[in-house]
Design a protein around this motif. Structure first.
Motif, mmCIF file in Angstrom:
data_model
loop_
_atom_site.group_PDB
_atom_site.id
_atom_site.type_symbol
_atom_site.label_atom_id
_atom_site.label_comp_id
_atom_site.label_asym_id
_atom_site.label_seq_id
_atom_site.Cartn_x
_atom_site.Cartn_y
_atom_site.Cartn_z
ATOM 1 N N ARG A 1 8.126 15.008 16.625
ATOM 2 C CA ARG A 1 9.179 14.192 17.228
ATOM 3 C C ARG A 1 8.844 12.698 17.153
ATOM 4 O O ARG A 1 9.709 11.859 16.920
ATOM 5 N N GLN A 2 7.579 12.362 17.360
ATOM 6 C CA GLN A 2 7.177 10.959 17.292
ATOM 7 C C GLN A 2 7.323 10.405 15.876
ATOM 8 O O GLN A 2 7.805 9.285 15.682
ATOM 9 N N LEU A 3 6.923 11.193 14.901
ATOM 10 C CA LEU A 3 7.065 10.755 13.513
ATOM 11 C C LEU A 3 8.532 10.655 13.108
ATOM 12 O O LEU A 3 8.946 9.696 12.445
ATOM 13 N N ALA A 4 9.321 11.656 13.498
ATOM 14 C CA ALA A 4 10.747 11.634 13.168
ATOM 15 C C ALA A 4 11.421 10.424 13.794
ATOM 16 O O ALA A 4 12.259 9.760 13.158
ATOM 17 N N THR B 1 -5.829 8.318 9.652
ATOM 18 C CA THR B 1 -5.333 7.224 10.490
ATOM 19 C C THR B 1 -4.219 7.709 11.404
ATOM 20 O O THR B 1 -4.184 7.401 12.612
ATOM 21 N N LEU B 2 -3.272 8.496 10.858
ATOM 22 C CA LEU B 2 -2.165 9.001 11.661
ATOM 23 C C LEU B 2 -2.651 9.971 12.732
ATOM 24 O O LEU B 2 -2.163 9.951 13.872
ATOM 25 N N ALA B 3 -3.595 10.825 12.355
ATOM 26 C CA ALA B 3 -4.113 11.789 13.326
ATOM 27 C C ALA B 3 -4.759 11.064 14.511
ATOM 28 O O ALA B 3 -4.580 11.444 15.677
ATOM 29 N N THR B 4 -5.507 10.006 14.231
ATOM 30 C CA THR B 4 -6.127 9.217 15.305
ATOM 31 C C THR B 4 -5.069 8.525 16.149
ATOM 32 O O THR B 4 -5.156 8.485 17.385
ATOM 33 N N ARG B 5 -4.051 7.997 15.482
ATOM 34 C CA ARG B 5 -2.993 7.265 16.183
ATOM 35 C C ARG B 5 -2.258 8.167 17.157
ATOM 36 O O ARG B 5 -1.921 7.751 18.284
ATOM 37 N N TYR B 6 -1.987 9.416 16.744
ATOM 38 C CA TYR B 6 -1.230 10.324 17.604
ATOM 39 C C TYR B 6 -2.132 11.233 18.452
ATOM 40 O O TYR B 6 -1.632 12.055 19.217
ATOM 41 N N GLY B 7 -3.455 11.094 18.287
ATOM 42 C CA GLY B 7 -4.381 11.851 19.118
ATOM 43 C C GLY B 7 -4.361 13.345 18.864
ATOM 44 O O GLY B 7 -4.466 14.140 19.813
ATOM 45 N N VAL B 8 -4.196 13.746 17.593
ATOM 46 C CA VAL B 8 -4.148 15.164 17.242
ATOM 47 C C VAL B 8 -5.102 15.430 16.091
ATOM 48 O O VAL B 8 -5.641 14.507 15.475
ATOM 49 N N SER B 9 -5.316 16.701 15.804
ATOM 50 C CA SER B 9 -6.165 17.086 14.687
ATOM 51 C C SER B 9 -5.418 16.894 13.363
ATOM 52 O O SER B 9 -4.184 16.771 13.339
ATOM 53 N N ARG B 10 -6.168 16.854 12.265
ATOM 54 C CA ARG B 10 -5.540 16.733 10.942
ATOM 55 C C ARG B 10 -4.613 17.924 10.678
ATOM 56 O O ARG B 10 -3.544 17.774 10.083
ATOM 57 N N GLU B 11 -5.026 19.110 11.131
ATOM 58 C CA GLU B 11 -4.205 20.308 10.912
ATOM 59 C C GLU B 11 -2.874 20.203 11.652
ATOM 60 O O GLU B 11 -1.810 20.522 11.106
ATOM 61 N N THR B 12 -2.938 19.732 12.907
ATOM 62 C CA THR B 12 -1.710 19.565 13.693
ATOM 63 C C THR B 12 -0.801 18.521 13.051
ATOM 64 O O THR B 12 0.409 18.714 12.947
ATOM 65 N N LEU B 13 -1.399 17.423 12.618
ATOM 66 C CA LEU B 13 -0.623 16.376 11.957
ATOM 67 C C LEU B 13 0.044 16.912 10.697
ATOM 68 O O LEU B 13 1.231 16.672 10.454
ATOM 69 N N ARG B 14 -0.717 17.664 9.911
ATOM 70 C CA ARG B 14 -0.182 18.165 8.644
ATOM 71 C C ARG B 14 0.978 19.127 8.892
ATOM 72 O O ARG B 14 1.939 19.167 8.119
#
Length: 239
Positions: free
Chosen positions: A12-15, A34-47
């Motif tokens: 939702r944040q990315l959208a 960088t995005l994973a750190t920004r949103y405070g999630v793991s790379r897997e969750t971000l992907r």
């Protein structure tokens, strides 16, 4: 369950960022780390969130280059000769044009044959980078007989339609066009102009434009980003 919630929130944040124009069409996103750190999630969750946006055609993944915002895709209606500016305006977008080359030179043999002028005749060569809003869409190269196009030498061709300028300044109206499409990949120079990686797919539209009197008045080649253009046509079999 927590992963599902985190993935949904990241999606939702990315959208929301995409819809607010934080990243423009064609822009490359920051690296996944960088995005994973920004949103405070793991790379897997971000992907998971990125893949969901890709499924909705909002993002595109390019192997070795990262994630890109999907560009506005343009295309011509079947069997209608439509200018780039008309295609942009029909989508509520602002067409742009930046002049890279505007010069008089001698016609090459193939150009002279297509324009039905003697080899070596003077022609106007015009090269412009066309875009919609902030997104570069294509590189447009056009050659016209100088006896018809001379008024264009003193015209402001930035952010204008060449067809409209021809009609208003030269009293020449493009009535029909023979058009072919082929594929190639972007070299370093073209990739830089279109803001895509080297080797990016490119669609090349080649045309000869004819006036309403039947005279060929321009030959051109337009190199579109392969992810931003489609060509449509009505095809008929003889009865």
């Amino acid at each position: 369950m927590r992963v599902s919630i985190a993935s949904e929130q990241t999606y939702r944040q990315l959208a929301d960022a995409l819809h607010r124009g934080v990243y423009a069409p064609g822009d490359r996103l920051p690296a996944e780390r960088t995005l994973a750190t920004r949103y405070g999630v793991s790379r897997e969750t971000l992907r998971n969130a990125l893949n969901r946006l890709a499924d909705e055609h909002l993002l595109e993944s390019v192997v070795g280059s990262g994630w890109f915002v999907a560009p506005e895709v343009v295309g011509e209606p079947p069997s209608v000769l439509q200018t780039f500016s008309e295609m942009a305006r029909a989508r509520g977008l602002r067409p742009t044009a930046h002049v890279l080359v505007c010069r008089v030179r001698a016609a090459k043999l193939a150009e002279a044959d297509q324009l039905r002028v003697p080899p070596g005749s003077e022609v106007l060569e015009l090269v412009r980078l066309r875009g919609m809003e902030r997104t570069p869409i294509c590189l447009d190269e056009t050659v016209l007989p100088l006896d018809l196009a001379a008024p264009l030498l003193d015209a402001d061709l930035e952010d204008t339609s060449l067809y409209e300028q021809l009609e208003s300044l030269c009293d020449v109206r493009i009535h029909r066009s023979t058009y072919s499409v082929r594929a190639e990949v972007a070299d370093a120079e073209l990739a830089g102009q279109l803001n895509v990686p080297v080797g990016w797919p490119v669609l090349v539209g080649e045309e000869v434009g004819y006036s309403d009197t039947g005279r060929p008045v321009l030959v051109g080649a337009t190199r579109y980003r392969g992810d931003a253009y489609k060509f449509q046509a009505d095809l008929f079999r003889p009865l």
